[in-house]
Design a protein around this motif. Structure first.
Motif, PDB file in Angstrom:
ATOM      1  N   LYS A  12       0.861  -1.182   0.000  1.00 34.64           N
ATOM      2  CA  LYS A  12       0.000   0.000   0.000  1.00 34.64           C
ATOM      3  C   LYS A  12       0.898   1.233   0.000  1.00 34.64           C
ATOM      4  CE  LYS A  12      -3.066   2.716   2.905  1.00 34.64           C
ATOM      5  NZ  LYS A  12      -2.319   3.950   2.813  1.00 34.64           N
ATOM      6  N   PRO A  13       0.804   2.056  -1.008  1.00 35.80           N
ATOM      7  CA  PRO A  13       1.612   3.279  -1.011  1.00 35.80           C
ATOM      8  C   PRO A  13       1.099   4.269   0.033  1.00 35.80           C
ATOM      9  CG  PRO A  13       0.177   3.208  -2.926  1.00 35.80           C
ATOM     10  CD  PRO A  13      -0.003   1.909  -2.205  1.00 35.80           C
ATOM     11  N   ASP A  14       1.992   5.044   0.580  1.00 39.99           N
ATOM     12  CA  ASP A  14       1.644   6.095   1.538  1.00 39.99           C
ATOM     13  C   ASP A  14       1.034   7.240   0.743  1.00 39.99           C
ATOM     14  OD1 ASP A  14       1.687   8.389   3.178  1.00 39.99           O
ATOM     15  OD2 ASP A  14       3.471   7.707   4.242  1.00 39.99           O
ATOM     16  N   THR A  15      -0.286   7.398   0.817  1.00 35.90           N
ATOM     17  CA  THR A  15      -0.972   8.392  -0.012  1.00 35.90           C
ATOM     18  C   THR A  15      -0.530   9.816   0.316  1.00 35.90           C
ATOM     19  OG1 THR A  15      -2.883   8.361   1.473  1.00 35.90           O
ATOM     20  CG2 THR A  15      -2.989   6.956  -0.479  1.00 35.90           C
ATOM     21  N   ALA A  16      -0.230  10.093   1.577  1.00 35.66           N
ATOM     22  CA  ALA A  16       0.235  11.431   1.952  1.00 35.66           C
ATOM     23  C   ALA A  16       1.592  11.718   1.314  1.00 35.66           C
ATOM     24  CB  ALA A  16       0.307  11.569   3.466  1.00 35.66           C
ATOM     25  N   LEU A  17       2.457  10.726   1.283  1.00 39.17           N
ATOM     26  CA  LEU A  17       3.781  10.905   0.687  1.00 39.17           C
ATOM     27  C   LEU A  17       3.676  11.036  -0.833  1.00 39.17           C
ATOM     28  CD1 LEU A  17       6.734  11.201   1.303  1.00 39.17           C
ATOM     29  CD2 LEU A  17       6.927   8.718   1.356  1.00 39.17           C
ATOM     30  N   VAL A  18       2.819  10.236  -1.456  1.00 35.83           N
ATOM     31  CA  VAL A  18       2.601  10.353  -2.909  1.00 35.83           C
ATOM     32  C   VAL A  18       2.091  11.758  -3.229  1.00 35.83           C
ATOM     33  CG1 VAL A  18       1.246   9.539  -4.886  1.00 35.83           C
ATOM     34  CG2 VAL A  18       2.202   7.885  -3.261  1.00 35.83           C
ATOM     35  N   THR A  19       1.121  12.218  -2.442  1.00 35.07           N
ATOM     36  CA  THR A  19       0.573  13.566  -2.627  1.00 35.07           C
ATOM     37  C   THR A  19       1.676  14.612  -2.527  1.00 35.07           C
ATOM     38  OG1 THR A  19      -1.571  12.887  -1.746  1.00 35.07           O
ATOM     39  CG2 THR A  19      -1.087  15.253  -1.730  1.00 35.07           C
ATOM     40  N   SER A  20       2.509  14.490  -1.513  1.00 33.54           N
ATOM     41  CA  SER A  20       3.599  15.446  -1.295  1.00 33.54           C
ATOM     42  C   SER A  20       4.592  15.456  -2.465  1.00 33.54           C
ATOM     43  CB  SER A  20       4.326  15.090   0.005  1.00 33.54           C
ATOM     44  OG  SER A  20       5.417  15.932   0.210  1.00 33.54           O
ATOM     45  N   LEU A  21       4.920  14.273  -2.962  1.00 32.74           N
ATOM     46  CA  LEU A  21       5.891  14.186  -4.053  1.00 32.74           C
ATOM     47  C   LEU A  21       5.325  14.656  -5.393  1.00 32.74           C
ATOM     48  CD1 LEU A  21       7.608  10.814  -3.106  1.00 32.74           C
ATOM     49  CD2 LEU A  21       8.603  13.112  -2.970  1.00 32.74           C
ATOM     50  N   LEU A  22       4.001  14.689  -5.515  1.00 33.45           N
ATOM     51  CA  LEU A  22       3.385  15.183  -6.746  1.00 33.45           C
ATOM     52  C   LEU A  22       3.179  16.696  -6.730  1.00 33.45           C
ATOM     53  CD1 LEU A  22       0.699  12.433  -7.443  1.00 33.45           C
ATOM     54  CD2 LEU A  22       2.771  12.897  -8.770  1.00 33.45           C
ATOM     55  N   ARG A  23       3.310  17.332  -5.585  1.00 38.17           N
ATOM     56  CA  ARG A  23       3.028  18.771  -5.481  1.00 38.17           C
ATOM     57  C   ARG A  23       3.895  19.662  -6.369  1.00 38.17           C
ATOM     58  NH1 ARG A  23       1.141  18.302   0.298  1.00 38.17           N
ATOM     59  NH2 ARG A  23      -1.111  18.262  -0.012  1.00 38.17           N
ATOM     60  N   PRO A  24       5.142  19.322  -6.667  1.00 36.91           N
ATOM     61  CA  PRO A  24       5.890  20.174  -7.611  1.00 36.91           C
ATOM     62  C   PRO A  24       5.268  20.200  -9.015  1.00 36.91           C
ATOM     63  CG  PRO A  24       7.407  18.829  -6.336  1.00 36.91           C
ATOM     64  CD  PRO A  24       6.014  18.325  -6.039  1.00 36.91           C
ATOM     65  N   ILE A  25       4.491  19.164  -9.347  1.00 34.10           N
ATOM     66  CA  ILE A  25       3.837  19.083 -10.646  1.00 34.10           C
ATOM     67  C   ILE A  25       2.437  19.679 -10.576  1.00 34.10           C
ATOM     68  CG2 ILE A  25       3.010  17.486 -12.442  1.00 34.10           C
ATOM     69  CD1 ILE A  25       5.174  15.507 -11.280  1.00 34.10           C
ATOM     70  N   ASP A  26       1.756  19.447  -9.455  1.00 27.44           N
ATOM     71  CA  ASP A  26       0.362  19.849  -9.277  1.00 27.44           C
ATOM     72  C   ASP A  26       0.182  20.260  -7.817  1.00 27.44           C
ATOM     73  OD1 ASP A  26      -2.396  20.033  -8.922  1.00 27.44           O
ATOM     74  OD2 ASP A  26      -2.841  18.165  -9.929  1.00 27.44           O
ATOM     75  N   ALA A  27      -0.232  21.481  -7.583  1.00 31.94           N
ATOM     76  CA  ALA A  27      -0.363  21.995  -6.212  1.00 31.94           C
ATOM     77  C   ALA A  27      -1.407  21.259  -5.383  1.00 31.94           C
ATOM     78  CB  ALA A  27      -0.687  23.488  -6.241  1.00 31.94           C
ATOM     79  N   GLN A  28      -2.407  20.664  -6.035  1.00 36.30           N
ATOM     80  CA  GLN A  28      -3.481  20.008  -5.286  1.00 36.30           C
ATOM     81  C   GLN A  28      -3.855  18.645  -5.876  1.00 36.30           C
ATOM     82  OE1 GLN A  28      -6.398  23.241  -5.370  1.00 36.30           O
ATOM     83  NE2 GLN A  28      -6.009  23.487  -3.186  1.00 36.30           N
ATOM     84  N   PRO A  29      -2.919  17.695  -5.895  1.00 33.50           N
ATOM     85  CA  PRO A  29      -3.279  16.372  -6.397  1.00 33.50           C
ATOM     86  C   PRO A  29      -4.201  15.665  -5.405  1.00 33.50           C
ATOM     87  CG  PRO A  29      -1.102  16.298  -5.435  1.00 33.50           C
ATOM     88  CD  PRO A  29      -1.550  17.740  -5.421  1.00 33.50           C
ATOM     89  N   GLU A  30      -5.085  14.830  -5.922  1.00 33.84           N
ATOM     90  CA  GLU A  30      -5.945  14.003  -5.075  1.00 33.84           C
ATOM     91  C   GLU A  30      -5.479  12.563  -5.213  1.00 33.84           C
ATOM     92  OE1 GLU A  30     -10.219  14.585  -5.415  1.00 33.84           O
ATOM     93  OE2 GLU A  30      -9.801  16.478  -6.451  1.00 33.84           O
ATOM     94  N   VAL A  31      -5.168  11.932  -4.081  1.00 35.09           N
ATOM     95  CA  VAL A  31      -4.662  10.568  -4.089  1.00 35.09           C
ATOM     96  C   VAL A  31      -5.499   9.732  -3.126  1.00 35.09           C
ATOM     97  CG1 VAL A  31      -2.642   9.107  -3.696  1.00 35.09           C
ATOM     98  CG2 VAL A  31      -2.333  11.423  -4.594  1.00 35.09           C
ATOM     99  N   LYS A  32      -6.064   8.651  -3.637  1.00 35.23           N
ATOM    100  CA  LYS A  32      -6.885   7.752  -2.815  1.00 35.23           C
ATOM    101  C   LYS A  32      -6.414   6.323  -3.056  1.00 35.23           C
ATOM    102  CE  LYS A  32     -11.053  10.624  -3.224  1.00 35.23           C
ATOM    103  NZ  LYS A  32     -10.581  11.579  -2.311  1.00 35.23           N
ATOM    104  N   PHE A  33      -6.600   5.476  -2.029  1.00 31.82           N
ATOM    105  CA  PHE A  33      -6.205   4.079  -2.165  1.00 31.82           C
ATOM    106  C   PHE A  33      -7.357   3.179  -1.768  1.00 31.82           C
ATOM    107  CE2 PHE A  33      -4.176   0.129  -0.694  1.00 31.82           C
ATOM    108  CZ  PHE A  33      -3.505  -0.211  -1.855  1.00 31.82           C
ATOM    109  N   ASP A  34      -7.680   2.218  -2.633  1.00 30.80           N
ATOM    110  CA  ASP A  34      -8.711   1.220  -2.375  1.00 30.80           C
ATOM    111  C   ASP A  34      -8.007  -0.054  -1.906  1.00 30.80           C
ATOM    112  OD1 ASP A  34     -10.524  -0.903  -2.590  1.00 30.80           O
ATOM    113  OD2 ASP A  34     -11.525  -0.057  -4.329  1.00 30.80           O
ATOM    114  N   ARG A  35      -8.079  -0.309  -0.599  1.00 27.70           N
ATOM    115  CA  ARG A  35      -7.388  -1.472  -0.024  1.00 27.70           C
ATOM    116  C   ARG A  35      -7.939  -2.800  -0.526  1.00 27.70           C
ATOM    117  NH1 ARG A  35      -5.151  -0.184   5.736  1.00 27.70           N
ATOM    118  NH2 ARG A  35      -5.029   2.060   5.573  1.00 27.70           N
TER     119      ARG A  35
END
Length: 83
Positions: A12-35
């Motif tokens: 399971k990827p850390d959605t908060a970390l994925v969100t943080s790493l995408l912020r240089p590309i997009d200021a407000q990415p939405e990341v969700k995980f379906d377990r």
């Protein structure tokens, strides 16, 4: 804006970390995980290659889905099942 989904069979990827790493590309990415289905959904200006690079950086094995699946609370959620 892209709506992308990735199957992550091993972890399971850390959605908060994925969100943080995408912020240089997009200021407000939405990341969700379906377990239940091990599906990561990303709504962002980032393209699939950029998201896969972030997941690889995190050591997360992932493959982009060709066919979208229902992710509760995500972009593919129509709200009719209550999931």
């Amino acid at each position: 804006m892209h709506v992308l989904q990735f199957h992550t069979p091993a972890n399971k990827p850390d959605t908060a970390l994925v969100t943080s790493l995408l912020r240089p590309i997009d200021a407000q990415p939405e990341v969700k995980f379906d377990r239940e289905h091990n599906v990561l959904e990303v709504i962002s200006d980032a393209d699939a290659e950029q998201v896969l690079a972030v997941l690889t950086q995190l050591g997360c094995e992932a493959q982009q889905l060709e066919t979208m699946v229902h992710v509760s609370g995500g972009s593919t959620c129509c709200g009719s099942c209550g999931g």
